[in-house]
Write a protein that holds these residues in place. Structure first.
Motif, short mmCIF file in Angstrom:
data_model
loop_
_atom_site.label_atom_id
_atom_site.label_comp_id
_atom_site.label_asym_id
_atom_site.label_seq_id
_atom_site.Cartn_x
_atom_site.Cartn_y
_atom_site.Cartn_z
N ASP A 47 0.81 -1.22 0.00
CA ASP A 47 0.00 0.00 0.00
C ASP A 47 0.85 1.28 0.00
O ASP A 47 0.33 2.37 0.24
N LYS A 48 2.14 1.14 -0.26
CA LYS A 48 3.02 2.30 -0.33
C LYS A 48 3.54 2.47 -1.76
O LYS A 48 3.51 1.54 -2.57
N SER A 349 0.73 16.10 -2.74
CA SER A 349 -0.54 16.46 -2.13
C SER A 349 -1.34 17.41 -3.01
O SER A 349 -2.54 17.22 -3.25
N ARG A 353 -2.79 14.23 -5.68
CA ARG A 353 -4.03 13.99 -4.93
C ARG A 353 -5.20 14.81 -5.46
O ARG A 353 -6.35 14.37 -5.42
N ASP A 395 4.21 6.99 1.78
CA ASP A 395 2.85 6.68 2.19
C ASP A 395 1.90 7.68 1.54
O ASP A 395 1.88 8.86 1.92
N ASP A 397 -1.25 8.12 1.70
CA ASP A 397 -2.47 8.48 2.42
C ASP A 397 -2.22 9.16 3.76
O ASP A 397 -3.17 9.59 4.42
N LYS A 398 -0.96 9.24 4.18
CA LYS A 398 -0.69 9.78 5.51
C LYS A 398 -0.85 11.29 5.52
O LYS A 398 -0.26 12.02 4.72
N GLU A 399 -1.66 11.79 6.46
CA GLU A 399 -1.88 13.22 6.61
C GLU A 399 -0.94 13.78 7.67
O GLU A 399 -0.69 13.15 8.70
N THR A 422 -1.34 15.67 2.46
CA THR A 422 -1.59 14.23 2.38
C THR A 422 -0.51 13.58 1.53
O THR A 422 -0.35 13.92 0.35
N GLY A 423 0.21 12.63 2.13
CA GLY A 423 1.33 11.97 1.47
C GLY A 423 2.62 12.31 2.19
O GLY A 423 2.93 13.49 2.39
#
Length: 460
Positions: A47-48, A349, A353, A395, A397-399, A422-423
């Motif tokens: 997932d990365k 981001s 995104r 990552d 999805d990491k905020e 995000t990212g």
């Protein structure tokens, strides 16, 4: 040391796919699904994203400017870059007018050797071109691995060369396989507007912006493309900010000319309204200045149209106390801002995104195109067997929130304070060595190596 990165989404400038990446020593040894190999370290990248290490071709580390020095040196600057997923930078050597390129090179080698944590190379800024310097240019390309030469169309009396010198330099560089880069703004027009504003008592940071209108950049960009066309020299415009300058390059394509263009994260995301905050606007005093919303639209479009090939930072940080030098005079505010650490996260981001650019385009403009333009491909800038194992596990999805309280740049403010992103860069390998893991830098000063570069091309 061997490293196996498993089950990540490998992304290059041309494709993305799920695969394992196997690293032995400093190089990528194998890429494939379910690789049956043993490794000293295994990283699960499920997932990365697995990205090529970022290349920022526009930074100023420990740079003398306006009576002070940029606040990040090679150690703090390359460490901050690694935290953000940038594994290599290209800094600018500044020739002192009246002195040699060789002496300038020695000075910058003293700044970088034993200090850099990430890999690095140099552009050579030619500020005084003559017959002796012409011979040195050839030596830099053939013997020192420095194939790009920075010129300034502004800062008269310190950095600027005239058009005659520019053309003469281009002819030498073209003959020997190099590239001429330029700070494209009309220095004479800007100097006149600065003097006019100061005479009227206009001293606030917003007058830095008002003294460098779009026409000063558009005119100089067009003039530079004309000189490149005349000399048949490859050229690269640094830190492009505006629609007018981009249109100058667009017009050049109508005569089948290719001019490389770099913009910077701040010009894609910030605008000139920030200068309306009294002296607080000094945080964003840089040259060229931030522009308008319509220019952001033009630059994003330029990336997708292939007119803008690279997104750098022009990282040139100064502490807030240093910015105070211009408290009563905007023309004395040190020009520059901190950006090296968050380039890739911000661009992902804001760009990927939000659907402004594709994931493969993201890799193009943050790594691959710089590697190709500046003569390092495929050693750097891609994920391929035999390439340097400069790899980023990201990552998507990491905020997280950008703040001076948590960044690693040696600067006591952030140009993006409080921005939600995000990212995030999670793990970084530099030539196969673990550089960043769980928010910590694992490498020491001196790990970074100078990267000698080869000939450039008119095409990528």
């Amino acid at each position: 040391m061997s490293v196996l990165i498993k089950n990540g989404k490998v992304v290059t400038a041309s494709e993305s796919y799920i695969a394992d990446v196997y690293v032995v020593g400093e190089k990528i040894a194998a890429i494939g699904k379910s690789l049956g190999v043993k490794a000293d370290k295994v990283i699960d990248a499920t997932d990365k994203l697995v990205l090529p290490g970022g290349i920022d071709p526009h930074v100023h580390l420990d740079m003398p400017f306006m009576g002070t020095y940029s606040s990040d040196d090679y150690e703090t600057g390359t460490r901050a870059a690694l935290h953000g997923g940038t594994t290599m930078v290209i800094d600018f050597i500044l020739q002192t007018q009246g002195d040699s390129l060789a002496n300038a090179l020695k000075t910058w080698q003293g700044k970088s050797k034993g200090k850099a944590i990430g890999d690095y190379s140099y552009h050579m800024a030619v500020t005084d071109f003559n017959d002796d310097v012409a011979k040195e240019v050839v030596h830099m390309i053939k013997k020192e691995g420095i194939s790009s030469f920075k010129t300034f169309m502004a800062y008269k009396g310190a950095l600027m060369i005239d058009d005659g010198q520019m053309v003469a330099l281009m002819k030498v560089v073209q003959k020997n396989g190099g590239l001429v880069t330029v700070h494209a703004t009309n220095g004479d027009m800007i100097d006149t507007l600065i003097a006019k504003n100061k005479a009227l008592g206009n001293r606030a940071p917003i007058y830095h912006y008002l003294s460098q209108p779009e026409v000063t950049e558009a005119e100089a960009s067009a003039r530079f493309t004309d000189m490149l066309h005349y000399t048949d020299c490859p050229g690269y415009i640094v830190h492009m900010t505006c629609e007018g300058a981009l249109n100058a390059v667009r017009r050049a394509t109508q005569r089948n000319q290719k001019v490389f263009v770099e913009t910077c994260t701040q010009y894609l995301m910030l605008d000139a309204s920030l200068y309306e905050q009294d002296f607080e606007g000094a945080k964003w005093v840089m040259s060229p200045p931030l522009r308008e919303k319509k220019d952001q639209t033009a630059l994003w479009s330029g990336i997708n149209q292939g007119l803008v090939q690279v997104v750098g930072t022009d990282h040139c940080p100064f502490m807030w106390e240093q910015k105070q030098m211009g408290k009563d005079d905007f023309s004395k505010i040190p020009n520059g801002h901190p950006g090296i650490e968050h380039r890739m996260e911000l661009l992902y981001s804001e760009g990927v995104r939000k659907g402004k650019i594709s994931l493969t385009k993201f890799v193009e403009v943050t790594s691959t195109n710089a590697s190709k333009i500046f003569g390092m491909y495929p050693k750097k800038g891609t994920i391929a067997i035999g390439s340097d194992a400069d790899l980023v596990i990201f990552d998507p999805d990491k905020e997280h929130t950008i703040s001076a309280k948590t960044h690693h740049m040696n600067c006591d403010y952030s140009a993006y304070e409080g921005k939600q992103v995000t990212g995030k860069t999670e793990t970084v390998l530099l030539r196969g060595a673990l550089a960043i893991e769980q928010g910590e830098c694992k490498l020491k000063a001196g790990h970074g190596q100078f990267v000698a570069r080869g000939k450039t091309s008119k095409v990528i």
